[in-house]
Design a protein around this motif. Structure first.
Motif, PDB file in Angstrom:
ATOM      1  N   GLU A 236       0.410  -1.248  -0.144  1.00  0.00           N
ATOM      2  CA  GLU A 236      -0.334   0.143   0.731  1.00  0.00           C
ATOM      3  C   GLU A 236       0.691   1.572   0.348  1.00  0.00           C
ATOM      4  O   GLU A 236       0.249   2.491   0.435  1.00  0.00           O
ATOM      5  CB  GLU A 236      -0.887  -0.115   1.159  1.00  0.00           C
ATOM      6  N   TYR A 237       2.308   1.094  -0.063  1.00  0.00           N
ATOM      7  CA  TYR A 237       3.111   2.297  -0.047  1.00  0.00           C
ATOM      8  C   TYR A 237       3.809   3.223  -1.036  1.00  0.00           C
ATOM      9  O   TYR A 237       5.066   3.353  -1.332  1.00  0.00           O
ATOM     10  CB  TYR A 237       3.981   1.874   1.389  1.00  0.00           C
ATOM     11  N   LEU A 238       2.721   2.576  -1.896  1.00  0.00           N
ATOM     12  CA  LEU A 238       3.823   3.000  -3.144  1.00  0.00           C
ATOM     13  C   LEU A 238       3.684   4.769  -3.501  1.00  0.00           C
ATOM     14  O   LEU A 238       2.794   5.954  -3.431  1.00  0.00           O
ATOM     15  CB  LEU A 238       3.377   3.020  -4.693  1.00  0.00           C
ATOM     16  N   PRO A 239       4.842   5.091  -4.039  1.00  0.00           N
ATOM     17  CA  PRO A 239       5.466   6.596  -3.744  1.00  0.00           C
ATOM     18  C   PRO A 239       4.975   7.639  -4.787  1.00  0.00           C
ATOM     19  O   PRO A 239       4.498   7.143  -5.874  1.00  0.00           O
ATOM     20  CB  PRO A 239       6.365   7.069  -3.154  1.00  0.00           C
ATOM     21  N   PHE A 240       3.952   8.788  -4.434  1.00  0.00           N
ATOM     22  CA  PHE A 240       3.309   9.118  -5.766  1.00  0.00           C
ATOM     23  C   PHE A 240       4.070  10.192  -6.703  1.00  0.00           C
ATOM     24  O   PHE A 240       3.380  10.167  -7.442  1.00  0.00           O
ATOM     25  CB  PHE A 240       2.290  10.457  -4.702  1.00  0.00           C
TER      26      PHE A 240
ATOM     27  N   PRO B  53       1.835   7.752 -11.381  1.00  0.00           N
ATOM     28  CA  PRO B  53       1.820   6.429  -9.504  1.00  0.00           C
ATOM     29  C   PRO B  53       0.363   7.087  -8.951  1.00  0.00           C
ATOM     30  O   PRO B  53       0.023   6.202  -8.142  1.00  0.00           O
ATOM     31  CB  PRO B  53       3.152   7.007  -8.816  1.00  0.00           C
ATOM     32  N   ILE B  54      -0.523   8.048  -8.893  1.00  0.00           N
ATOM     33  CA  ILE B  54      -1.014   8.087  -8.072  1.00  0.00           C
ATOM     34  C   ILE B  54      -2.117   7.444  -8.992  1.00  0.00           C
ATOM     35  O   ILE B  54      -3.091   6.670  -7.492  1.00  0.00           O
ATOM     36  CB  ILE B  54      -1.493   9.702  -8.692  1.00  0.00           C
TER      37      ILE B  54
ATOM     38  N   TYR C  97      -1.996   4.719 -10.129  1.00  0.00           N
ATOM     39  CA  TYR C  97      -1.552   3.832 -10.235  1.00  0.00           C
ATOM     40  C   TYR C  97      -1.568   3.273  -8.777  1.00  0.00           C
ATOM     41  O   TYR C  97      -1.512   1.500  -8.152  1.00  0.00           O
ATOM     42  CB  TYR C  97      -0.118   3.042 -10.384  1.00  0.00           C
ATOM     43  N   HIS C  98      -1.693   3.806  -8.193  1.00  0.00           N
ATOM     44  CA  HIS C  98      -1.345   3.496  -6.320  1.00  0.00           C
ATOM     45  C   HIS C  98      -1.815   2.499  -5.888  1.00  0.00           C
ATOM     46  O   HIS C  98      -1.721   1.220  -4.945  1.00  0.00           O
ATOM     47  CB  HIS C  98      -1.086   4.930  -5.584  1.00  0.00           C
ATOM     48  N   ASN C  99      -3.427   2.329  -5.687  1.00  0.00           N
ATOM     49  CA  ASN C  99      -4.378   1.290  -5.243  1.00  0.00           C
ATOM     50  C   ASN C  99      -4.045   0.356  -6.513  1.00  0.00           C
ATOM     51  O   ASN C  99      -3.586  -0.965  -5.719  1.00  0.00           O
ATOM     52  CB  ASN C  99      -5.640   1.781  -5.489  1.00  0.00           C
TER      53      ASN C  99
ATOM     54  N   TYR D 190      -1.857  -1.703  -7.332  1.00  0.00           N
ATOM     55  CA  TYR D 190      -0.555  -1.624  -7.295  1.00  0.00           C
ATOM     56  C   TYR D 190      -0.681  -3.007  -5.822  1.00  0.00           C
ATOM     57  O   TYR D 190      -0.277  -4.090  -6.438  1.00  0.00           O
ATOM     58  CB  TYR D 190       1.025  -1.130  -6.280  1.00  0.00           C
TER      59      TYR D 190
ATOM     60  N   SER E 130      -3.369  -4.832   2.491  1.00  0.00           N
ATOM     61  CA  SER E 130      -3.483  -4.724   1.659  1.00  0.00           C
ATOM     62  C   SER E 130      -4.211  -5.184   0.275  1.00  0.00           C
ATOM     63  O   SER E 130      -4.033  -6.280   0.042  1.00  0.00           O
ATOM     64  CB  SER E 130      -2.141  -3.796   0.233  1.00  0.00           C
TER      65      SER E 130
END
Length: 254
Positions: free
Chosen positions: A173-177, A187-188, A190-192, A194, A221
């Motif tokens: 759950e911690y992919l950096p934005f 990346p925002i 794709y965040h969820n 991931y 997650s």
């Protein structure tokens, strides 16, 4: 929801750490007491190291044969009782090159950097995330080669060498934005996703190994679509209290 193997429901999975001698000693005590067991869950199967903030796991996902020096004999003896080892993995790989006394048979951080398997920063370098004394990288699951490498780690290191009946498939759950991903996806956005991919990659890996349908992994997650790839979840790290927000009450409700 993905099914939970029936054999898991026949007894307890014991969470325990501290290396082979301690685990063997405690296993014998529990067996002699008649405790019904199906698994021994050892997060420290990868070994541990003492940092200024305390003892932590070595985030390099391969059996540490110094910490568990006779893993195969230990697992053979458990198998006669119907007990299997459970282990641990997450999508982070730590840079352990500068820590005295840490020896790795497979330096996964170096492998990942050399092959561009990790999420990058805006300068095109491996995105290093800091956690007090350690820096670690995050596997880029939008990279098909990194996806295959992740499956290989699961199939070869956890299932084959580790002989695992299951594991905690942690984080996700911690992919950096501000990360830069192989696919070029935002990346925002794709965040969820991931978290969903972190579930999908293990399900795919286990579909490619004999007996994979009988291996149980649990996650924390998720997205709304994740249950199709995961049979069981845990609620994250609770407080050691009866607190209704993050203690026993919230865990029981969850």
């Amino acid at each position: 929801m993905a099914p939970i193997p029936a054999w898991v429901q026949q007894g307890a999975i014991i969470g325990i750490v501290n290396g082979q001698d301690f685990v063997d000693e405690q296993y014998t005590k529990m067996k002699d007491a008649g405790l019904p067991m199906v698994g021994m869950w050892m997060q420290d199967w990868v070994g541990e190291h003492t940092f200024p903030e305390g003892t932590r796991l070595l985030w390099n996902w391969q059996l540490n044969r110094d910490w568990y020096y006779d893993w195969d004999s230990m697992c053979d003896s458990w198998a006669s009782d119907g007990v299997v080892p459970f282990v641990y993995i997450n999508p982070y790989i730590a840079d352990l090159s500068n820590f005295e006394g840490v020896t790795l048979r497979q330096d996964q951080y170096a492998i990942g950097v050399a092959n561009n398997y990790f999420v990058k920063n805006s300068e095109g370098e491996t995105y290093q995330i800091n956690s007090i004394s350690i820096n670690f990288a995050m596997i880029d699951l939008t990279n098909p080669d990194a996806w295959q490498w992740t499956k290989d780690l699961i199939k070869i290191n956890l299932v084959d060498e580790g002989r695992a009946g299951g594991w905690m498939h942690d984080f996700g759950e911690y992919l950096p934005f501000d990360a830069v991903l192989f696919s070029g996806v935002d990346p925002i956005a794709y965040h969820n996703q991931y978290a969903a991919d972190w579930a999908a990659v293990v399900k795919e890996a286990l579909s490619e190994v004999r007996g994979g349908e009988d291996i149980m992994y649990w996650m924390r997650s998720a997205t709304g679509l994740s249950p199709k790839d995961t049979g069981i979840y845990w609620m994250g790290d609770q407080l050691v209290s009866f607190d209704k927000y993050d203690g026993m009450q919230s865990a029981m409700i969850g």
